[in-house]
Design a protein around this motif. Structure first.
Motif, PDB file in Angstrom:
ATOM      1  N   PRO A  19      66.149  81.694  47.037  1.00  0.00           N
ATOM      2  CA  PRO A  19      67.285  81.456  47.939  1.00  0.00           C
ATOM      3  C   PRO A  19      66.937  80.606  49.152  1.00  0.00           C
ATOM      4  O   PRO A  19      67.710  79.727  49.556  1.00  0.00           O
ATOM      5  CB  PRO A  19      67.709  82.876  48.341  1.00  0.00           C
ATOM      6  CG  PRO A  19      67.304  83.730  47.184  1.00  0.00           C
ATOM      7  CD  PRO A  19      66.019  83.122  46.688  1.00  0.00           C
ATOM      8  N   THR A  20      65.759  80.832  49.727  1.00  0.00           N
ATOM      9  CA  THR A  20      65.361  80.058  50.900  1.00  0.00           C
ATOM     10  C   THR A  20      65.101  78.603  50.541  1.00  0.00           C
ATOM     11  O   THR A  20      65.551  77.680  51.234  1.00  0.00           O
ATOM     12  CB  THR A  20      64.108  80.673  51.549  1.00  0.00           C
ATOM     13  OG1 THR A  20      64.381  82.034  51.903  1.00  0.00           O
ATOM     14  CG2 THR A  20      63.711  79.905  52.789  1.00  0.00           C
ATOM     15  N   SER A  21      64.355  78.364  49.469  1.00  0.00           N
ATOM     16  CA  SER A  21      64.059  76.978  49.090  1.00  0.00           C
ATOM     17  C   SER A  21      65.318  76.252  48.639  1.00  0.00           C
ATOM     18  O   SER A  21      65.477  75.044  48.903  1.00  0.00           O
ATOM     19  CB  SER A  21      62.997  76.943  47.993  1.00  0.00           C
ATOM     20  OG  SER A  21      63.440  77.571  46.813  1.00  0.00           O
ATOM     21  N   VAL A  22      66.230  76.957  47.977  1.00  0.00           N
ATOM     22  CA  VAL A  22      67.485  76.330  47.552  1.00  0.00           C
ATOM     23  C   VAL A  22      68.334  75.960  48.755  1.00  0.00           C
ATOM     24  O   VAL A  22      68.870  74.845  48.844  1.00  0.00           O
ATOM     25  CB  VAL A  22      68.262  77.274  46.608  1.00  0.00           C
ATOM     26  CG1 VAL A  22      69.682  76.768  46.388  1.00  0.00           C
ATOM     27  CG2 VAL A  22      67.544  77.402  45.272  1.00  0.00           C
ATOM     28  N   ALA A  23      68.465  76.881  49.715  1.00  0.00           N
ATOM     29  CA  ALA A  23      69.250  76.587  50.917  1.00  0.00           C
ATOM     30  C   ALA A  23      68.676  75.387  51.658  1.00  0.00           C
ATOM     31  O   ALA A  23      69.411  74.485  52.092  1.00  0.00           O
ATOM     32  CB  ALA A  23      69.280  77.815  51.828  1.00  0.00           C
ATOM     33  N   THR A  24      67.351  75.356  51.794  1.00  0.00           N
ATOM     34  CA  THR A  24      66.704  74.253  52.496  1.00  0.00           C
ATOM     35  C   THR A  24      66.919  72.929  51.769  1.00  0.00           C
ATOM     36  O   THR A  24      67.240  71.899  52.382  1.00  0.00           O
ATOM     37  CB  THR A  24      65.206  74.529  52.646  1.00  0.00           C
ATOM     38  OG1 THR A  24      65.011  75.767  53.330  1.00  0.00           O
ATOM     39  CG2 THR A  24      64.527  73.423  53.439  1.00  0.00           C
ATOM     40  N   GLY A  25      66.753  72.947  50.453  1.00  0.00           N
ATOM     41  CA  GLY A  25      66.952  71.722  49.679  1.00  0.00           C
ATOM     42  C   GLY A  25      68.377  71.204  49.763  1.00  0.00           C
ATOM     43  O   GLY A  25      68.610  69.997  49.911  1.00  0.00           O
ATOM     44  N   GLN A  26      69.355  72.109  49.674  1.00  0.00           N
ATOM     45  CA  GLN A  26      70.755  71.693  49.778  1.00  0.00           C
ATOM     46  C   GLN A  26      71.040  71.078  51.143  1.00  0.00           C
ATOM     47  O   GLN A  26      71.696  70.027  51.249  1.00  0.00           O
ATOM     48  CB  GLN A  26      71.663  72.894  49.535  1.00  0.00           C
ATOM     49  CG  GLN A  26      71.679  73.394  48.105  1.00  0.00           C
ATOM     50  CD  GLN A  26      72.444  74.707  47.950  1.00  0.00           C
ATOM     51  OE1 GLN A  26      72.742  75.386  48.938  1.00  0.00           O
ATOM     52  NE2 GLN A  26      72.761  75.066  46.719  1.00  0.00           N
ATOM     53  N   LEU A  27      70.531  71.708  52.197  1.00  0.00           N
ATOM     54  CA  LEU A  27      70.808  71.217  53.542  1.00  0.00           C
ATOM     55  C   LEU A  27      70.097  69.895  53.825  1.00  0.00           C
ATOM     56  O   LEU A  27      70.653  69.025  54.508  1.00  0.00           O
ATOM     57  CB  LEU A  27      70.401  72.275  54.570  1.00  0.00           C
ATOM     58  CG  LEU A  27      71.318  73.494  54.650  1.00  0.00           C
ATOM     59  CD1 LEU A  27      70.755  74.529  55.608  1.00  0.00           C
ATOM     60  CD2 LEU A  27      72.728  73.083  55.087  1.00  0.00           C
ATOM     61  N   GLU A  28      68.874  69.743  53.333  1.00  0.00           N
ATOM     62  CA  GLU A  28      68.175  68.473  53.535  1.00  0.00           C
ATOM     63  C   GLU A  28      68.955  67.320  52.906  1.00  0.00           C
ATOM     64  O   GLU A  28      69.093  66.247  53.513  1.00  0.00           O
ATOM     65  CB  GLU A  28      66.769  68.541  52.943  1.00  0.00           C
ATOM     66  CG  GLU A  28      65.784  69.318  53.787  1.00  0.00           C
ATOM     67  CD  GLU A  28      64.363  69.224  53.265  1.00  0.00           C
ATOM     68  OE1 GLU A  28      63.444  69.125  54.097  1.00  0.00           O
ATOM     69  OE2 GLU A  28      64.185  69.250  52.030  1.00  0.00           O
TER      70      GLU A  28
END
Length: 387
Positions: A19-28
């Motif tokens: 969840p953390t890596s997905v959220a970060t990737g989407q926001l980047e």
């Protein structure tokens, strides 16, 4: 658009995982497209929280364990105030929602703020019969039903979430996880050491013990092969160390702890094969990351994307037994052409389905529908366009 994502935990050991890596990737990716983005979370680490994760501005409070559970009971009293303030200026609120206090607080604040929000459950919301879960769901499920849409990874997750929230819930929209396509810098399989990689939380469901059992079988046939495990320990490390000693694999199988993302990318790139022995893996983000790094991958039949990858020739899929995994790994280590074919198919799968660019295209469409002043709840037109 001003986009606010809420995730339960950011930590220096990557303990909260997908969840953390997905959220970060989407926001980047959204930031690269000109959106104003913020990630709001709890923080746990040996050093103060960073101001950014990659290029994403991060707002945090120190994680405190208010209730039992690995993540369920984490909270900080002032996070509620942060949520209230941050949501006030957001056009879209995107909550990466598990069954935990942070997710519950975020859903409640979004509802009280009358914000248009999306929920993304990452395989964390499934039918549960325990009394404590049923009690929690009396608060949690009505709030989850108020989302404009609920993003799910696979058809299996769609069915599970539908069972939890019932017929009165929001539309369930399939959205895969995505990574930024990468090409190894001139790396070729002939340069690679015969290293087989496990990179995931050392949790019983991830089955690092099965990885060690597989390693013992491979080592008998291919004594030059080496095996590396990386990831935060969540209860399985004692069993892993016992098996390494029992099979006499000291120096053959090593455990290197948790890795930062940049170190994980390098670990993928130098491995000859990446193995994810998990059972009932909701998606398998590490498989996508390994394919993006140019590494052949192996997973089990119960992985959420196993069928998709197998149909594309992008992964070796087994029943998950140590013997079947060992046979597959030996086959791959002995056949450079087979590894190359898997790498080529894996890159194609990433570019066509699991690229963050493709995922962000879909996500922007959902955001535009969600934040439109006159929008109704997200309906079948968007749902059908992204399934």
């Amino acid at each position: 658009m001003r986009l606010l994502h809420v995730v339960t935990l950011v930590s220096d050991d990557g303990a909260y995982g997908g969840p953390t890596s997905v959220a970060t990737g989407q926001l980047e990716e959204c930031a690269a497209r000109g959106h104003e983005v913020t990630l709001l979370s709890l923080w746990r680490g040996r050093s103060p929280a960073p101001e950014r994760v990659g290029s994403v501005p991060l707002r945090t409070r120190p994680a405190r364990s208010l209730l039992p559970g690995r993540f369920t009971g984490l909270m900080h009293p002032l996070l509620v105030r942060d949520l209230w303030r941050a949501m006030g200026s957001a056009d879209v609120v995107h909550i990466h929602a598990g069954r935990d206090l942070v997710s519950l607080a975020a859903l409640a604040v979004a509802a009280l703020r009358r914000k248009n929000f999306l929920a993304q459950t990452h395989g964390m919301v499934e039918p549960r019969r325990r009394a404590v879960v049923r009690l929690f769901d009396r608060l949690y499920v009505p709030l989850l039903r108020r989302a404009r849409g609920c993003l799910v990874l696979t058809e299996r997750e769609r069915r599970a979430v539908a069972e939890v929230i019932g017929p009165d819930g929001p539309p369930l929209l399939k959205l895969p996880n995505g990574v930024r396509p990468e090409r190894a810098d001139g790396a070729t399989s002939s340069r690679r050491a015969p290293e087989v990689l496990f990179l995931a939380r050392l949790h019983p469901r991830k089955r690092p013990d099965a990885f060690v059992e597989m390693a013992a079988l491979v080592h008998r046939k291919m004594p030059d092969a080496r095996f590396s495990l990386y990831g935060a320990d969540e209860g399985a490390l004692p069993r892993v160390r016992h098996l390494i000693a029992a099979h006499g694999l000291q120096g053959v199988v090593t455990y290197g702890g948790a890795l930062q993302h940049s170190d994980a990318v390098r670990a993928y790139a130098r491995a000859a094969v990446y193995v994810l022995p998990s059972t009932d893996e909701p998606f398998g983000m590490t498989l996508i990351e390994a394919m993006s790094a140019g590494t052949p991958v192996l997973c089990t039949q119960s992985c959420g994307i196993a069928e998709e990858l197998a149909s594309r020739g992008a992964a070796v899929v087994t029943d998950g037994s140590p013997r079947a995994m060992a046979d597959a790994v030996c086959d791959l280590l002995a056949d450079e052409h087979k590894r190359a074919a898997l790498v080529k198919a894996g890159h194609r799968a990433v570019e066509e389905v699991f690229s963050i660019h493709t995922v962000a295209d879909r996500l922007e469409g959902i955001y535009r529908n969600t934040c439109s002043p006159n929008s109704s709840p997200i309906g079948s037109s968007i749902s059908s366009s992204i399934t």
